[in-house]
Design a protein around this motif. Sequence first.
Motif, PDB file in Angstrom:
ATOM      1  N   VAL A   1       0.825  -1.202   0.000  1.00 54.49           N
ATOM      2  CA  VAL A   1       0.000   0.000   0.000  1.00 54.49           C
ATOM      3  C   VAL A   1       0.855   1.245   0.000  1.00 54.49           C
ATOM      4  O   VAL A   1       0.493   2.266  -0.532  1.00 54.49           O
ATOM      5  CB  VAL A   1      -0.933  -0.029   1.228  1.00 54.49           C
TER       6      VAL A   1
ATOM      7  N   LEU B   1      -5.765  -1.384  -3.034  1.00 57.97           N
ATOM      8  CA  LEU B   1      -6.283  -0.019  -3.201  1.00 57.97           C
ATOM      9  C   LEU B   1      -7.795  -0.032  -3.365  1.00 57.97           C
ATOM     10  O   LEU B   1      -8.508   0.809  -2.803  1.00 57.97           O
ATOM     11  CB  LEU B   1      -5.609   0.646  -4.402  1.00 57.97           C
TER      12      LEU B   1
ATOM     13  N   HIS C   1      -9.360  -0.568  -0.002  1.00 57.11           N
ATOM     14  CA  HIS C   1      -8.924   0.335   1.065  1.00 57.11           C
ATOM     15  C   HIS C   1     -10.138   1.028   1.686  1.00 57.11           C
ATOM     16  O   HIS C   1     -11.040   1.505   0.986  1.00 57.11           O
ATOM     17  CB  HIS C   1      -7.947   1.373   0.502  1.00 57.11           C
TER      18      HIS C   1
ATOM     19  N   TYR D   1      -0.584   5.168  -9.380  1.00 60.01           N
ATOM     20  CA  TYR D   1      -0.880   4.482  -8.116  1.00 60.01           C
ATOM     21  C   TYR D   1      -0.438   5.338  -6.919  1.00 60.01           C
ATOM     22  O   TYR D   1      -1.176   5.467  -5.934  1.00 60.01           O
ATOM     23  CB  TYR D   1      -0.164   3.137  -8.087  1.00 60.01           C
TER      24      TYR D   1
ATOM     25  N   LEU E   1      -3.017   6.615  -4.209  1.00 61.28           N
ATOM     26  CA  LEU E   1      -2.887   6.132  -2.839  1.00 61.28           C
ATOM     27  C   LEU E   1      -2.650   7.283  -1.870  1.00 61.28           C
ATOM     28  O   LEU E   1      -3.170   7.285  -0.748  1.00 61.28           O
ATOM     29  CB  LEU E   1      -1.739   5.128  -2.764  1.00 61.28           C
TER      30      LEU E   1
END
Length: 454
Positions: free
Chosen positions: A3, A45, A48, A154, A158
């Motif tokens: 992550v 993700l 999440h 990403y 994130l």
Amino acid sequence: MGVAGSFPSFAGRPPGPAMDREEADRALARLGAEHEAIETSLLALQDHAGRRLLEGAELTGITRERWATTEQSITLLWGYFDAYAGALEEARDIRARRRYPNREDLAALTELLRGDAVTVANSGAVPPSSVTGPARLSERFSLQELVARMNELYARSLDMVVASDSVWSALPARIDLLAAELHRTRSLAHSVGVRPGEHPAGDDLEEITEELTTLRVQVISDPLAFWLPGPGSAAPGGGRPDTSRYDRAARALEDVRREIEAVLAVRQDAEARLMRLRDLLSRADRTLTEARAARGEVLAKIAASEVPAVSGPATALQERLDIAAEYRRRAQWNRLSPLLESLEQEAEEELLRARESLTSVTAPLAVRAELRGRLDAYKAKVARHGLAEDPLLIERYDAARRMLWSAPCDLRVAEQNVLRYQQAVAELLTPQRSVGPGGSQGPEDRRGDQGETR
């Protein structure tokens, strides 16, 4: 990639000489591991908690703008991943045709694994910041370039998700706890009469309530407005929630709580403080009564002396003390607290003024008493030296005594008579000058009693 990281890159080198069978097998093995890592990261993700909250929240401000961009980035990420997975599947199919691939198979694998062999349709999503120029219907990438694009998308996605989730994890719960403490404080304040419009602390509680309500709504709808990025940190979610407004509200509530505790303390010891105030005012009245009586005595017994006037009783303070007692009877502690504080200070000052007045009024009597004591002390001294029958001393003593024990007494004349008596005593007690060699007179011997002449 976890992550907090980026996709691992196993992509091959730029197109060059055709790979042999072993090179192709090693490249496919690396690509397979890379595919699993990328898929794991994307699924993490997708699952999440912050992303799910963002997806279902009614967002405002900067969070709404960034989430719209992030949603497009996530969509683009999956498109890139699908293209990556398709290229990997195609390479595996080519390799599976025969145990020992021929030259054409190896050339195709080399182009697919090292060249710009992956075509991605342009979906209209927001591209990474590194992409410039006009939009195209499709783009061609090498697997290495594709992983680099996915890494950037990403990390940005994130970062936004983790920052929002961090704010939501930190602030709403703390705000709710503070709101619960606020509710208890409001109930306690109401029990002691601290209400908006009637006491400053009541107004403060109203403002804190409004601030917490507004703050919670803003934190829920726009968490990124309460995020402070970490200086120089490139890691997703590098930073911390901005708790400055919450901290100010917490400090303000603590100040109010201490003030209410002070009001509660007033409720607990109000009767003792009222009794002490009554005692102070009573002592001040008695002292003033004594001063007035002493003034009459001074005016009657002391002549030619200015005697200051004595004020009357502190009726205004007594009236305010009665108001304080009424506040206590009605349990109006918020009004009683400041009134008691001012009354205590003013009552102490009133007693001090009464004592100063008594001292000022009785000063002439104190002077007369000091003169009487001095006259008697010198008379005793004269008796010790056997001079009690001296006519001059008897005359001057009687003159001073008649003045000091008569009414009204003129203190100035009485003091002069006492001084004349002292001087006469000093002259009689001073030895005659002795005659030195050659008939000259030596200095007088003034030892012993000379220091007692005044």
